[in-house]
Write an enzyme that holds these catalytic residues in place. Structure first.
Site, PDB file in Angstrom:
ATOM      1  NE  ARG A   2      -3.472  -2.803   0.542  1.00 29.14           N
ATOM      2  CZ  ARG A   2      -3.958  -3.590   1.517  1.00 29.14           C
ATOM      3  NH1 ARG A   2      -3.262  -3.811   2.618  1.00 29.14           N
ATOM      4  NH2 ARG A   2      -5.137  -4.162   1.372  1.00 29.14           N
ATOM      5  CG  ASP A  18      -3.278  -5.215  -1.837  1.00 31.51           C
ATOM      6  OD1 ASP A  18      -4.275  -4.782  -2.449  1.00 31.51           O
ATOM      7  OD2 ASP A  18      -3.365  -5.915  -0.820  1.00 31.51           O
ATOM      8  CG  HIS A  46      -6.086  -7.953  -2.067  1.00 28.83           C
ATOM      9  ND1 HIS A  46      -6.398  -6.680  -1.644  1.00 28.83           N
ATOM     10  CD2 HIS A  46      -6.749  -8.810  -1.226  1.00 28.83           C
ATOM     11  CE1 HIS A  46      -7.194  -6.750  -0.570  1.00 28.83           C
ATOM     12  NE2 HIS A  46      -7.427  -8.028  -0.314  1.00 28.83           N
ATOM     13  CG  ASP A  79      -6.864 -11.327   1.819  1.00 29.72           C
ATOM     14  OD1 ASP A  79      -6.033 -11.467   0.909  1.00 29.72           O
ATOM     15  OD2 ASP A  79      -6.989 -10.264   2.462  1.00 29.72           O
ATOM     16  CD  GLU A  80     -10.082  -8.080   2.579  1.00 27.73           C
ATOM     17  OE1 GLU A  80     -10.505  -7.656   3.679  1.00 27.73           O
ATOM     18  OE2 GLU A  80      -9.247  -7.470   1.876  1.00 27.73           O
ATOM     19  CE1 TYR A 140      -4.849  -9.098  10.941  1.00 29.07           C
ATOM     20  CE2 TYR A 140      -6.200  -7.509   9.762  1.00 29.07           C
ATOM     21  CZ  TYR A 140      -5.601  -8.763   9.834  1.00 29.07           C
ATOM     22  OH  TYR A 140      -5.741  -9.654   8.800  1.00 29.07           O
ATOM     23  CG  ASP A 178      -4.520  -2.224  10.579  1.00 34.74           C
ATOM     24  OD1 ASP A 178      -4.219  -3.312  11.087  1.00 34.74           O
ATOM     25  OD2 ASP A 178      -5.537  -2.065   9.873  1.00 34.74           O
ATOM     26  CD1 TRP A 228      -3.488  -5.621   8.565  1.00 38.10           C
ATOM     27  CD2 TRP A 228      -2.734  -5.850   6.470  1.00 38.10           C
ATOM     28  NE1 TRP A 228      -3.532  -6.947   8.256  1.00 38.10           N
ATOM     29  CE2 TRP A 228      -3.071  -7.123   6.967  1.00 38.10           C
ATOM     30  CE3 TRP A 228      -2.234  -5.745   5.174  1.00 38.10           C
ATOM     31  CZ2 TRP A 228      -2.924  -8.285   6.218  1.00 38.10           C
ATOM     32  CZ3 TRP A 228      -2.083  -6.903   4.418  1.00 38.10           C
ATOM     33  CH2 TRP A 228      -2.437  -8.147   4.946  1.00 38.10           C
TER      34      TRP A 228
END
Length: 554
Positions: free
Chosen positions: A178, A207, A278, A341-342, A455, A457, A494
């Site tokens: 990111r 990503d 991603h 994921d996702e 996590y 973040d 993250w």
């Protein structure tokens, strides 16, 4: 007779009180993080001076060189390294000795510090290295400074330590996709991991917002995919943008240097290369690899995005396998993380190619399409002598309601008996803990990274230091015979909203120290009030190393 009994009781009471005071003194003097398995203070102290010499077993030459270099900067001492050849080393020696104690394993060690010598014993280099880390924490905090400290008495308290980690997998995860953070910051984080005896660095390199690893066969991945025109700021769904481009990537030469640097600190780097979702940065570079072939840009916004690889196209498998061959050529890690994921299923649900694949392979829905893809990639990684790792969506569970959102009729699709390849490691991050237990019972090793506890973040109100310290990687109620299937734990940094090194460090420190102790120290030895006491010295060390830790209540 009664008076004699009373006298004996009084003497016993005094003796017990003195022992309790001694135990309290031991507990409240030494500040080692993570807490060792066994530690006792023995009195006296070792004085480090110019006449000291490092004597080492031939198998620990690299660790001896590390110790000498590590002490040189803050102390100004240039300690000679000599072979340990049977005779008793002279007074003032720092000894790295081979141990015949097989119960120490690859990462365990013993450490004895007395006025005569410092002796680290281990039966593998990693154990010797971790013994060194504990010794360094016995020295004044100035030993962690970046320049020579004047007027410091370089003394270490007398101790006996026997130490073996609870888990073999003690991970820190950095999202470098990111926001690109650069070589210096990554090395700084590796140094901090080493001091805390953490051994797995999950390096998140691709990503939707950026591709950070150079791939020679596909140069557009970094020519195009490593750069975006702008960046979302102010949180999820915010229309605000930073107003300037962002980008960067690591050359293969830089990555080889980073792998070497980590290995010297007994840290394995696990590369994370996302697929099949991603994937916007990769598809922006090579649109023909997407399910929809329309051009897209490297995303300036964060969150779940629609671009997904066309897993019905054999060219995509060639593309991804070529990438992974280069990645595996750079990273010797036995584990390769492929994300998983996702995944948004909308493009697959609308694709004639995917529908044809489902019919041909008898797949009942998009979850099984992902399982089909994952197993192909897992077999490929296995054919190269490695193991695939992925987030727990690869088990086929609809953790985000994405199947329903895409119009799929089934929420969980395993009716035809398809299941995840057993050799795949599942990194559990979301859902009921029963999903982690199911992964274990189906034969998978897991790494427990439950987001609500690990996590980084998340802010300090959501995960305060105490909550981080209380995290337990083994699911409650899991029978003891299955505990070895829990390889360990990870904490995840993250970076959607942490674009700078200062913010990364603020979110990671001090919680990383809590997670390090969770991974290393037996649960019976964990003591939060004592951890907080030991954190006083740790924060002084971080200050000397310019670590931007958060000053949070303890």
């Amino acid at each position: 007779m009664k008076r004699l009994i009373c006298t004996l009781v009084l003497l016993l009471s005094v003796l017990t009180s003195n022992q309790a005071q001694a135990a309290s003194l031991t507990k409240n003097t030494v500040s080692i993080i993570p807490q060792p398995l066994e530690l006792s203070e023995t009195g006296g102290e070792f004085i480090l001076g110019p006449s000291c010499t490092i004597f080492t077993d031939s198998r620990f030459q690299a660790e001896a060189a590390y110790l000498s270099a590590r002490l040189a900067g803050p102390t100004g001492l240039s300690l000679t390294v000599k072979p340990l050849e049977g005779e008793t080393p002279p007074k003032g020696a720092l000894v790295l000795a081979w141990s015949a104690d097989s119960t120490l394993g690859a990462e365990g060690y013993t450490l004895e510090v007395n006025p005569e010598a410092v002796t680290v014993s281990a039966n593998a280099p990693a154990g010797a290295f971790y013994g060194i880390q504990s010794f360094l924490q016995l020295l004044p905090v100035e030993a962690f400074g970046q320049t020579k400290a004047e007027g410091v008495a370089w003394k270490a308290a007398g101790v006996k330590v026997r130490d073996i980690p609870r888990f073999g997998w003690r991970a820190y995860h950095l999202d470098d996709a990111r926001w690109y953070h650069g070589v210096d910051e990554v090395k700084k984080l590796l140094d901090q991991m080493a001091a805390l005896k953490m051994n797995e660095f999950h390096w998140y390199l691709t990503d939707d917002q950026g591709w950070r690893v150079e791939i020679k066969k596909y140069p557009k991945l970094t020519e195009v995919g490593a750069w975006r025109k702008d960046s979302q700021v102010m949180g999820w769904d915010s229309p605000k943008r930073e107003g300037k481009p962002h980008g960067g990537f690591y050359s293969q030469e830089q990555i080889r240097d980073m792998v070497r640097y980590a290995a010297e600190r007994h840290i394995n780097i696990v590369p994370v290369v996302n697929m099949p979702g991603h994937a916007t940065a990769a598809i922006a570079s090579y649109p023909e690899m997407g399910t929809v072939h329309d051009p897209v840009e490297v995303s300036p916004v964060f969150g779940k995005l629609p671009s997904v690889f066309n897993v019905a196209d054999e060219k995509v498998y060639t593309f991804l396998q070529d990438i992974l061959d280069e990645v595996m050529g750079l990273f010797p890690s036995k584990v390769i993380h492929l994300g998983g994921d996702e995944v948004l299923f909308d493009q697959w649900m609308a694709s004639p190619d995917i529908k044809a694949l489902m019919e041909r392979e008898h797949l009942s829905g998009p979850a099984q399409v992902q399982m089909y893809f994952t197993n192909r990639m897992s077999r490929f990684v296995e054919s190269r002598g490695r193991r695939m790792m992925g987030w727990n969506e690869i088990m086929g569970d609809d953790l985000h309601g994405l199947l329903k959102a895409a119009g799929a009729t089934e929420v969980k699709e395993q009716s035809d008996g398809r299941s995840l390849a057993v050799g795949t490691i599942v990194q559990f991050w979301k859902g009921d803990i029963s999903l982690a237990e199911r992964a274990i019972r189906e034969g998978h090793d897991i790494v427990n990274s439950l987001h609500s506890s690990t996590y980084l973040d998340y802010d300090y109100e959501t995960i305060p230091l105490a909550k981080a310290y209380e995290f337990e990687p083994i699911p409650q109620g899991l029978e003891k015979s299955l505990w070895p299937k829990v390889l360990g734990s990870g904490c995840q940094m993250w970076s959607e909203w942490t674009p700078t090194a200062e913010k990364i460090e603020h979110q990671s420190f001090p919680r990383i120290a809590a997670y390090a102790e969770v991974g290393w120290t037996n649960v019976e030895r964990r003591d939060y009030p004592d951890f907080c006491r030991r954190m006083d010295a740790m924060e002084q060390r971080w200050t000397l190393q310019n670590v931007n830790f958060a000053r949070v209540p303890r």
